[in-house]
Design an enzyme around this catalytic site. Structure first.
Site, PDB file in Angstrom:
ATOM      1  N   GLU A 158      41.049  30.210  48.780  1.00 56.23           N
ATOM      2  CA  GLU A 158      40.025  31.224  49.067  1.00 56.23           C
ATOM      3  C   GLU A 158      39.102  31.376  47.865  1.00 56.23           C
ATOM      4  OE1 GLU A 158      41.923  34.918  50.049  1.00 56.23           O
ATOM      5  OE2 GLU A 158      42.841  34.121  51.865  1.00 56.23           O
ATOM      6  N   LYS A 206      37.358  33.233  44.927  1.00 59.62           N
ATOM      7  CA  LYS A 206      37.687  34.414  44.127  1.00 59.62           C
ATOM      8  C   LYS A 206      36.379  35.137  43.850  1.00 59.62           C
ATOM      9  CE  LYS A 206      40.483  35.911  40.201  1.00 59.62           C
ATOM     10  NZ  LYS A 206      39.745  37.088  39.814  1.00 59.62           N
ATOM     11  N   ARG A 256      38.515  45.060  43.676  1.00 58.17           N
ATOM     12  CA  ARG A 256      39.501  45.005  44.745  1.00 58.17           C
ATOM     13  C   ARG A 256      39.662  46.389  45.367  1.00 58.17           C
ATOM     14  NH1 ARG A 256      45.219  42.110  44.015  1.00 58.17           N
ATOM     15  NH2 ARG A 256      46.082  42.448  46.071  1.00 58.17           N
ATOM     16  N   ARG A 279      53.514  39.737  40.354  1.00 58.89           N
ATOM     17  CA  ARG A 279      52.627  38.665  39.908  1.00 58.89           C
ATOM     18  C   ARG A 279      53.433  37.378  39.927  1.00 58.89           C
ATOM     19  NH1 ARG A 279      47.803  38.682  37.331  1.00 58.89           N
ATOM     20  NH2 ARG A 279      47.880  40.756  36.427  1.00 58.89           N
ATOM     21  N   LYS A 318      45.487  31.960  40.622  1.00 58.37           N
ATOM     22  CA  LYS A 318      44.040  32.014  40.384  1.00 58.37           C
ATOM     23  C   LYS A 318      43.633  30.826  39.519  1.00 58.37           C
ATOM     24  CE  LYS A 318      44.612  35.768  37.048  1.00 58.37           C
ATOM     25  NZ  LYS A 318      44.126  37.029  36.542  1.00 58.37           N
TER      26      LYS A 318
HETATM   27  P1  ATP Z   1      41.258  39.155  37.249  1.00 53.95           P
HETATM   28  O1  ATP Z   1      40.741  39.851  36.041  1.00 53.95           O
HETATM   29  O2  ATP Z   1      41.343  37.662  37.106  1.00 53.95           O
HETATM   30  O3  ATP Z   1      40.560  39.565  38.519  1.00 53.95           O
HETATM   31  P2  ATP Z   1      43.556  40.828  37.869  1.00 53.95           P
HETATM   32  O4  ATP Z   1      44.686  41.074  36.938  1.00 53.95           O
HETATM   33  O5  ATP Z   1      42.654  41.970  38.206  1.00 53.95           O
HETATM   34  O6  ATP Z   1      42.765  39.561  37.340  1.00 53.95           O
HETATM   35  P3  ATP Z   1      44.933  39.070  39.588  1.00 53.95           P
HETATM   36  O7  ATP Z   1      45.951  39.401  40.579  1.00 53.95           O
HETATM   37  O8  ATP Z   1      45.396  38.380  38.401  1.00 53.95           O
HETATM   38  O9  ATP Z   1      44.130  40.380  39.244  1.00 53.95           O
HETATM   39  O10 ATP Z   1      43.820  38.193  40.280  1.00 53.95           O
HETATM   40  C1  ATP Z   1      43.491  38.452  41.588  1.00 53.95           C
HETATM   41  C2  ATP Z   1      42.281  39.383  41.640  1.00 53.95           C
HETATM   42  O11 ATP Z   1      41.173  38.633  42.085  1.00 53.95           O
HETATM   43  C3  ATP Z   1      42.499  40.458  42.679  1.00 53.95           C
HETATM   44  O12 ATP Z   1      43.008  41.616  42.087  1.00 53.95           O
HETATM   45  C4  ATP Z   1      41.124  40.665  43.286  1.00 53.95           C
HETATM   46  O13 ATP Z   1      40.452  41.721  42.639  1.00 53.95           O
HETATM   47  C5  ATP Z   1      40.370  39.400  42.968  1.00 53.95           C
HETATM   48  N1  ATP Z   1      40.085  38.561  44.139  1.00 53.95           N
HETATM   49  C6  ATP Z   1      38.883  38.039  44.445  1.00 53.95           C
HETATM   50  N2  ATP Z   1      38.941  37.273  45.540  1.00 53.95           N
HETATM   51  C7  ATP Z   1      40.229  37.301  45.968  1.00 53.95           C
HETATM   52  C8  ATP Z   1      40.919  36.697  47.055  1.00 53.95           C
HETATM   53  N3  ATP Z   1      40.310  35.900  47.898  1.00 53.95           N
HETATM   54  N4  ATP Z   1      42.248  36.966  47.180  1.00 53.95           N
HETATM   55  C9  ATP Z   1      42.887  37.762  46.300  1.00 53.95           C
HETATM   56  N5  ATP Z   1      42.280  38.351  45.256  1.00 53.95           N
HETATM   57  C10 ATP Z   1      40.963  38.134  45.079  1.00 53.95           C
END
Ligand code: ATP
Length: 602
Positions: free
Chosen positions: A250, A252, A257, A419, A425
């Site tokens: 998917e 990103k 979020r 996690r 990612k």
């Molecule tokens: P980052 O700073 O890389 O966004 P994070 O710690 O907030 O990291 P992670 O779980 O590591 O969060 O990375 C997933 C994040 O990416 C999700 O929290 C969401 O905000 C974002 N995101 C964007 N597109 C998607 C997707 N298709 N599926 C899941 N998460 C997504």
């Protein structure tokens, strides 16, 4: 329950440096707590009155607290300032003032946990005109009945400086020890916590109905689920191997979020990644979600800011929507789209234990049945089985302004609060490789598609080979250009258009248009790879392959200060490629050395 029990436990907690002792003190405190106050005590120990997602914050300004101290102890402001200078902590100031007072008035009404909690809750919920005065009076009344230790922790609590070091896991450990006698049961409590994000609720259930009822906790509309998180990986080959050759890839998106809850009564709430309620900021999203055809619903997605033409904008643009005032105005000026990527509950049925594939099907079905809306869409998802497919999708994602990809295990359930590698990612910056920018010459271009049909969309770039005085191709780039960059370059390059390829250009690919090698642009790439398509360094490393750039991106700089012969040379590219290989080898060697030393010490 006397508030002094809480205050003296807090005092002991501030005095210990041992995590085990901290848990034990908390566990003893919880055991002494009557059933009906267990949730309040859990919240208060973490400096809160309610779970975060309810968005009820106390946070009284120090100035207001200082006025309450003046009123409670009949002290003038300069005395308080002087004590504050000496101690550096308003809680210690309160303690000092209470000490002086208690010598004069020994008999006062005892403070109870109920009294303190209820009063603080009233303070937290008081709003509007005159609310500061109400806050000062109520706090002063509590301080009036407080002994020195109670006064200290009351003031630290209301100023948001309780800081006992009690994390969520400390509370879970303490609950497990206090009420099941076995710390191992923390996992069972944690599972319920991950589904509800509410420690007080889990504690109450445990104390009231036992650990078995905690096991039965379900996802509930109105209590946000702790979000599933992604691990990172740095190569598409490793990702596809890790997911056994079958994954769902998917985009990103670079936004915020949100977890969206819609109740049977039609009420919609939005929660952030940190589970704060952010409904008020996104009235347009709430409206759009209300029309989704489900009686009750929990979905997750990324809210992204859009430009006037509907293109994704970077995360920073969204911050215009995170404001207290002028929300309506911001909604008009900064439109957003909600891009759904998961579904956790529908029509009262929990879906989190179902596989990604089955949740995605449910999401697609729901979406296809909903009224079309400009605000809601689905994050594109593609089933992939090779590293090449992932890389191709990455290029697409980057050219649309996404950060990279999230690649998901189609077999995995929704792992609340975890996690793990069920979500991976993958972003260009994880790929260690070229850190320096490259200056490359535009030798050809192809027209853009759709909205960009009138201008060039991708450019064929070459490095300079001074020995042969030839420009050898190394990449195509279509990422990093704004609309105005593309307009400007299209105009600039029109002077240098050619009918056929310039003899000084060495290429194996044919763009729509060839140019005289004149314009130099600055590029960032994540890695140099080998490819039979490009001619820079052809045969130098491997027969039949030249050097190519992975995930190239225009930095925004046209180097009109550079002649084409000043561009990055083929030899420089070769050097960078070799350096990358050396770095890779030395980091693998380090890994091996680390593993070996661990093995030996074991
Ligand atoms: P980052 O700073 O890389 O966004 P994070 O710690 O907030 O990291 P992670 O779980 O590591 O969060 O990375 C997933 C994040 O990416 C999700 O929290 C969401 O905000 C974002 N995101 C964007 N597109 C998607 C997707 N298709 N599926 C899941 N998460 C997504």
């Amino acid at each position: 329950m006397d508030f002094s029990i809480l205050a003296t436990s807090y005092q002991r907690m501030t005095e210990t440096t041992s995590r085990i002792e901290l848990t034990n003190i908390l566990s003893d405190l919880l055991k002494q707590t009557p059933k009906e106050f267990i949730s309040q005590v859990c919240y208060m120990t973490q400096g809160k009155l309610h779970p975060d997602f309810e968005g009820i914050e106390l946070g009284i300004a120090e100035k207001t607290v200082s006025k309450a101290l003046q009123r409670a102890y009949g002290t003038d402001p300069s005395k308080i300032q002087e004590l504050l200078r000496k101690t550096g902590d308003l809680g210690d100031v309160a303690s000092q003032l209470a000490k002086n007072k208690s010598q004069q008035a020994l008999f006062s009404e005892r403070l109870t946990v109920k009294k303190v909690y209820d009063t603080l809750d009233e303070i937290a919920k008081s709003t509007g005109q005159g609310s500061i005065e109400v806050r000062i009076n109520k706090l002063a009344a509590l301080l009036n009945s407080a002994d020195p230790i109670e006064a200290k922790f009351l003031v630290r609590f209301v100023t948001g400086k309780l800081r006992l070091g009690v994390a969520d896991y400390t509370v879970l450990d303490a609950l497990a020890v206090a009420f099941t006698g076995d710390k191992k049961n923390r996992n069972r409590l944690e599972k319920a916590y991950n589904l509800t994000s509410d420690l007080g609720y889990v504690a109450q259930l445990l104390v009231g109905s036992g650990i078995e009822s905690v096991d039965k906790v379900k996802v509930t509309v109105g209590k946000p689920v702790r979000p599933m998180l992604a691990e990172r990986m740095d190569s598409s080959e490793k990702i596809i191997e890790r997911l056994s050759g079958d994954a769902a890839s998917e985009y990103k998106l670079d936004g915020e979020r949100v977890q969206i809850h819609k109740s049977f009564s039609g009420q919609v709430e939005l929660y952030s990644r940190r589970l704060e309620r952010i409904t008020a900021h996104f009235g347009d999203v709430v409206k759009a979600v209300s029309t989704l055809p489900a009686k009750s619903l929990i979905v997750e997605g990324e809210v992204v800011a859009l430009d006037r033409e509907g293109k994704y904008l970077p995360f920073q643009e969204l911050m215009h929507r995170r404001r207290k005032y002028g929300v309506e105005e911001a909604m008009k000026n900064y439109p957003v789209s909600l891009n759904l990527f998961d579904i956790l509950l529908q029509d009262g049925k929990e879906l989190i234990d179902e596989s990604y594939s089955s949740r995605r099907n449910a999401l697609e079905k729901l979406y296809s049945k909903s009224k079309s809306s400009d605000t809601i869409s689905l994050v594109p998802s593609k089933r992939v089985s090779s590293a090449e497919e992932i890389d191709k999708m990455m290029e697409e994602a980057l050219s649309l302004g996404c950060e990279g990809l999230v690649i998901k295990d189609p077999r995995s359930s929704y792992r609340a609060g975890a996690r793990e590698f069920a979500w991976i990612k993958y972003k260009p910056e994880y790929i260690t490789g070229v850190r320096d920018t490259l200056d490359l010459v535009i030798v050809g271009a192809s027209y853009g598609m759709g909205r960009r049909a009138g201008t060039f969309g991708t450019f064929l770039l070459a490095a300079y080979d001074p020995k042969a005085d030839v420009f050898r191709t190394t990449t195509k780039v279509g990422t990093g250009f704004s609309d105005s960059d593309l307009e400007h370059l299209t105009k600039l390059l029109s002077k240098y258009k050619l009918e056929t390829k310039n003899p000084r250009v060495d290429a194996r690919v044919a763009p729509d248009v060839w140019f005289e090698p004149r314009v130099v642009i600055e590029i960032l790439a994540s890695e140099i790879t080998l490819s039979p398509v490009y001619t820079a360094g052809l045969d130098s490393i491997r027969k039949g392959s030249g050097l190519a750039l992975r995930f190239p991106k225009f930095t925004g700089k046209i180097r009109d200060d550079k002649a084409p012969e000043d561009a990055t040379t083929v030899d420089e590219l070769l050097e960078l490629y070799k350096k990358q290989i050396r770095q890779f080898k030395s980091s693998s060697a380090e890994d091996e050395a680390a593993i070996e030393s661990k093995r030996q010490s074991a």
